[in-house]
Design a protein around this motif. Structure first.
Motif, PDB file in Angstrom:
ATOM      1  N   LEU A 183       0.695  -1.590  -0.333  1.00 13.74           N
ATOM      2  CA  LEU A 183       0.221   0.098   0.175  1.00 13.74           C
ATOM      3  C   LEU A 183       0.809   1.060   0.103  1.00 13.74           C
ATOM      4  N   ILE A 184       0.153   2.123  -0.661  1.00 16.14           N
ATOM      5  CA  ILE A 184       1.231   3.377  -1.082  1.00 16.14           C
ATOM      6  C   ILE A 184       0.718   4.454   0.370  1.00 16.14           C
ATOM      7  N   GLY A 185       1.422   5.219   0.806  1.00 16.70           N
ATOM      8  CA  GLY A 185       0.988   6.569   1.926  1.00 16.70           C
ATOM      9  C   GLY A 185       0.022   6.567   2.170  1.00 16.70           C
ATOM     10  N   GLN A 186      -0.610   5.508   3.063  1.00 22.15           N
ATOM     11  CA  GLN A 186      -1.979   5.631   3.330  1.00 22.15           C
ATOM     12  C   GLN A 186      -1.791   6.058   4.831  1.00 22.15           C
ATOM     13  N   THR A 187      -2.328   7.569   5.336  1.00 23.25           N
ATOM     14  CA  THR A 187      -2.561   7.962   6.456  1.00 23.25           C
ATOM     15  C   THR A 187      -3.579   8.649   7.224  1.00 23.25           C
ATOM     16  N   LYS A 188      -3.691   8.462   8.167  1.00 24.19           N
ATOM     17  CA  LYS A 188      -4.256   8.665   9.012  1.00 24.19           C
ATOM     18  C   LYS A 188      -4.609  10.039   8.317  1.00 24.19           C
ATOM     19  N   ALA A 189      -6.422  10.781   8.088  1.00 21.80           N
ATOM     20  CA  ALA A 189      -7.111  12.382   8.032  1.00 21.80           C
ATOM     21  C   ALA A 189      -7.100  12.100   9.970  1.00 21.80           C
ATOM     22  N   GLU A 190      -7.063  14.525  10.490  1.00 25.87           N
ATOM     23  CA  GLU A 190      -7.220  14.358  11.275  1.00 25.87           C
ATOM     24  C   GLU A 190      -8.755  14.264  11.406  1.00 25.87           C
ATOM     25  N   GLY A 191      -9.269  13.588  12.502  1.00 26.82           N
ATOM     26  CA  GLY A 191     -10.960  13.262  12.661  1.00 26.82           C
ATOM     27  C   GLY A 191     -11.392  13.485  12.072  1.00 26.82           C
ATOM     28  N   ASN A 192     -10.835  12.103  10.178  1.00 25.64           N
ATOM     29  CA  ASN A 192     -11.527  11.142  10.179  1.00 25.64           C
ATOM     30  C   ASN A 192     -11.959   9.995  10.772  1.00 25.64           C
ATOM     31  N   SER A 193     -12.986  10.222  11.689  1.00 24.87           N
ATOM     32  CA  SER A 193     -12.531   8.604  12.933  1.00 24.87           C
ATOM     33  C   SER A 193     -14.152   8.117  12.050  1.00 24.87           C
ATOM     34  N   LEU A 194     -13.648   6.573  12.713  1.00 20.58           N
ATOM     35  CA  LEU A 194     -15.050   5.648  12.523  1.00 20.58           C
ATOM     36  C   LEU A 194     -16.149   5.809  12.888  1.00 20.58           C
ATOM     37  N   SER A 195     -16.779   6.600  13.269  1.00 20.33           N
ATOM     38  CA  SER A 195     -18.105   6.565  14.362  1.00 20.33           C
ATOM     39  C   SER A 195     -19.006   5.905  13.274  1.00 20.33           C
ATOM     40  N   GLY A 196     -20.303   5.450  13.949  1.00 23.12           N
ATOM     41  CA  GLY A 196     -21.210   5.011  13.686  1.00 23.12           C
ATOM     42  C   GLY A 196     -22.025   5.769  13.561  1.00 23.12           C
ATOM     43  N   ILE A 197     -21.889   7.009  13.733  1.00 23.07           N
ATOM     44  CA  ILE A 197     -23.362   8.101  14.488  1.00 23.07           C
ATOM     45  C   ILE A 197     -22.781   9.536  12.840  1.00 23.07           C
ATOM     46  N   ASP A 198     -23.898   9.720  12.583  1.00 23.22           N
ATOM     47  CA  ASP A 198     -23.564  10.427  12.374  1.00 23.22           C
ATOM     48  C   ASP A 198     -23.814  12.192  12.206  1.00 23.22           C
ATOM     49  N   SER A 199     -22.929  13.462  11.813  1.00 25.57           N
ATOM     50  CA  SER A 199     -23.555  14.669  11.930  1.00 25.57           C
ATOM     51  C   SER A 199     -25.131  14.768  12.994  1.00 25.57           C
ATOM     52  N   ASP A 200     -26.446  13.935  12.809  1.00 25.21           N
ATOM     53  CA  ASP A 200     -27.653  14.293  12.997  1.00 25.21           C
ATOM     54  C   ASP A 200     -27.432  13.301  14.412  1.00 25.21           C
ATOM     55  N   GLY A 201     -26.350  12.314  15.183  1.00 28.23           N
ATOM     56  CA  GLY A 201     -26.498  11.579  15.922  1.00 28.23           C
ATOM     57  C   GLY A 201     -27.555  10.492  16.365  1.00 28.23           C
ATOM     58  N   VAL A 202     -27.742   9.317  14.416  1.00 29.72           N
ATOM     59  CA  VAL A 202     -27.921   8.492  14.322  1.00 29.72           C
ATOM     60  C   VAL A 202     -27.442   7.890  13.501  1.00 29.72           C
ATOM     61  N   ASP A 203     -27.763   6.557  13.569  1.00 28.22           N
ATOM     62  CA  ASP A 203     -26.487   5.588  13.176  1.00 28.22           C
ATOM     63  C   ASP A 203     -26.550   5.267  12.101  1.00 28.22           C
ATOM     64  N   ARG A 204     -25.962   5.428  10.722  1.00 35.52           N
ATOM     65  CA  ARG A 204     -26.065   5.015   9.764  1.00 35.52           C
ATOM     66  C   ARG A 204     -24.948   3.954   8.950  1.00 35.52           C
ATOM     67  N   LEU A 205     -24.958   3.797   7.402  1.00 33.18           N
ATOM     68  CA  LEU A 205     -24.703   2.548   7.156  1.00 33.18           C
ATOM     69  C   LEU A 205     -23.736   2.846   6.600  1.00 33.18           C
ATOM     70  N   TYR A 206     -22.455   1.644   6.350  1.00 32.16           N
ATOM     71  CA  TYR A 206     -20.945   2.052   6.567  1.00 32.16           C
ATOM     72  C   TYR A 206     -20.973   1.335   4.932  1.00 32.16           C
ATOM     73  N   GLY A 207     -20.339   2.247   4.074  1.00 34.16           N
ATOM     74  CA  GLY A 207     -20.380   1.960   2.743  1.00 34.16           C
ATOM     75  C   GLY A 207     -18.595   0.765   2.570  1.00 34.16           C
ATOM     76  N   THR A 208     -19.596  -0.567   2.428  1.00 36.13           N
ATOM     77  CA  THR A 208     -18.923  -1.197   2.257  1.00 36.13           C
ATOM     78  C   THR A 208     -18.445  -2.499   0.833  1.00 36.13           C
ATOM     79  N   VAL A 209     -17.836  -2.318   0.706  1.00 39.91           N
ATOM     80  CA  VAL A 209     -17.972  -3.284  -0.568  1.00 39.91           C
ATOM     81  C   VAL A 209     -17.615  -4.965   0.010  1.00 39.91           C
ATOM     82  N   VAL A 210     -17.667  -6.107  -0.723  1.00 34.60           N
ATOM     83  CA  VAL A 210     -18.074  -7.264   0.213  1.00 34.60           C
ATOM     84  C   VAL A 210     -17.896  -7.809  -1.705  1.00 34.60           C
TER      85      VAL A 210
END
Length: 405
Positions: free
Chosen positions: A92-119
């Motif tokens: 993998l090339i240059g993968q770094t964590k963006a500031e504030g880009n957490s993997l939280s399951g709560i969206d900006s409205d405070g409700v559960d959101r769906l994780y966009g997932t490729v299976v």
């Protein structure tokens, strides 16, 4: 992007695009598009998880005891929630964590959101059933990079083994999609087949999933250009025949060879054309043996210019995915793919000569985008004859690449 080979370690609930996605061509992207939640940041993290070290953090839904062991990409990966640092992984090339880009399951409205997932499946089902290694257009590292650039938040690699292959269509939906991944939305191509003996169709998936209140989008097949159906098989055919224009058109981007620069015989230096020897993943599909005009991505700071030339562009390259940010630059070059018959080579190699550039690239990962097929591989009577031809190849490549900027 969160990457795991264990459903119990997946981030849920999910919105799932389901398929093999080898090549991530224009048709595949249409299947992925409906499950995207947001555009990625320029430094989105890619974190790999294993089943063993995440099982205690995967929640309480761990009742499917027949689940096979996960492939361990990182034995010390942090848990998904609250992970605060990205890592570089092999390939993998240059993968770094963006500031504030957490993997939280709560969206900006405070409700559960769906994780966009490729299976998808690992190994490719064809490889499992035939017992023969499957050459891939996009090995895992490339697939991860392309999916992350599209804005996919999670990649789940289902270990394809006898147990998974034995699941009926209904069992696959119930065990994998409903109970483990908690899917609320699914996107597949209309030609998708699944379940034991590939008996399940996309329409069957839609019917079964509807019983669980899951919406299924059936994405129609797509054609390109003069009616060519967009498929991984058609792309392979184009690459194998040297029809790079057709292959790239169906992909929606130039076909790329991505690998690490390793030591070679250094023969090119002796005739005035030093080359970078690129070691590819063994499963990478090679195009027709011959010579190509290419654009090679380099990280800023590696280059040492020999002269001012239009062959070098000091700017961000066109991304593999339109709109994605990049900290790379392109250097034009000439690439040879083949066994080098003039020097009695036995094994295929990939070597690239960078135009108007010099520097040390050993150990670096390069991505060479194939722009035009120049000529097939051939054996020359002498090294002088080879040198003359390489110079001609460089002149042609320079002209071609300048015209296609």
């Amino acid at each position: 992007m969160w990457v795991t080979s264990s459903c119990t370690a997946a981030l849920t609930p999910t919105s799932v695009a389901l398929g093999n996605f080898d090549g991530l061509h224009l048709g595949h992207r249409q299947v992925v598009q409906p499950i995207l939640n947001r555009s990625p940041g320029p430094n989105s993290a890619t974190v790999f998880a294993s089943a063993e070290n995440l099982r205690s953090n995967a929640g309480t839904d761990q009742n499917w005891e027949s689940e096979p062991p996960a492939t361990c990409y990182n034995n010390s990966a942090p848990p998904p929630d609250g992970a605060d640092s990205g890592r570089n992984y092999d390939g993998l090339i240059g993968q770094t964590k963006a500031e504030g880009n957490s993997l939280s399951g709560i969206d900006s409205d405070g409700v559960d959101r769906l994780y966009g997932t490729v299976v998808t499946f690992d190994p490719h089902p064809q490889e499992f059933f035939t017992g023969q290694p499957k050459k891939l257009l996009t090995p895992l590292a490339e697939k991860v990079e392309l999916l992350a650039a599209m804005g996919v938040e999670q990649l789940v690699l289902l270990p394809f083994d006898r147990e998974l292959a034995a699941l009926t269509a209904c069992e696959f939906v119930e065990e994998i999609l409903v109970r483990q991944l908690k899917a609320s939305r699914i996107s597949v191509g209309v030609d998708f087949r699944f379940g034991r003996g590939r008996a399940g169709t996309a329409v069957d998936l839609q019917s079964i999933a509807s019983g669980y209140g899951i919406d299924v989008a059936l994405v129609p097949l797509h054609n390109c250009g003069e009616g060519d159906r967009i498929s991984s098989s058609a792309i392979r055919e184009g690459l194998a025949s040297g029809d790079l224009t057709r292959a790239n058109q169906l992909l929606g981007r130039p076909y790329s060879l991505v690998g690490t620069v390793v030591g070679g015989q250094r023969l090119g230096r002796t005739i005035g054309f030093p080359t970078a020897n690129i070691e590819l993943p063994p499963e990478k599909f090679l195009p027709r043996f011959g010579v190509y005009a290419v654009r090679v991505s380099l990280k800023h700071g590696w280059e040492k210019m020999k002269e001012e030339s239009s062959s070098y562009q000091r700017e961000n390259p066109k991304s593999l995915i339109p709109g994605a940010a990049s900290n790379l630059s392109f250097v034009n070059g000439v690439m040879n793919v083949g066994c080098r018959p003039t020097v009695d080579g036995l094994q295929p190699t990939v070597e690239v000569h960078l135009l108007d550039w010099s520097g040390d690239l050993y150990g670096q990962t390069l991505s060479a985008s194939l722009v035009e097929f120049l000529r097939p591989e051939q054996k020359f009577a002498s090294l002088d004859a080879l040198k003359t031809q390489i110079q001609a190849d460089c002149d042609i490549a320079r002209s071609v690449l300048t015209a296609k900027v």
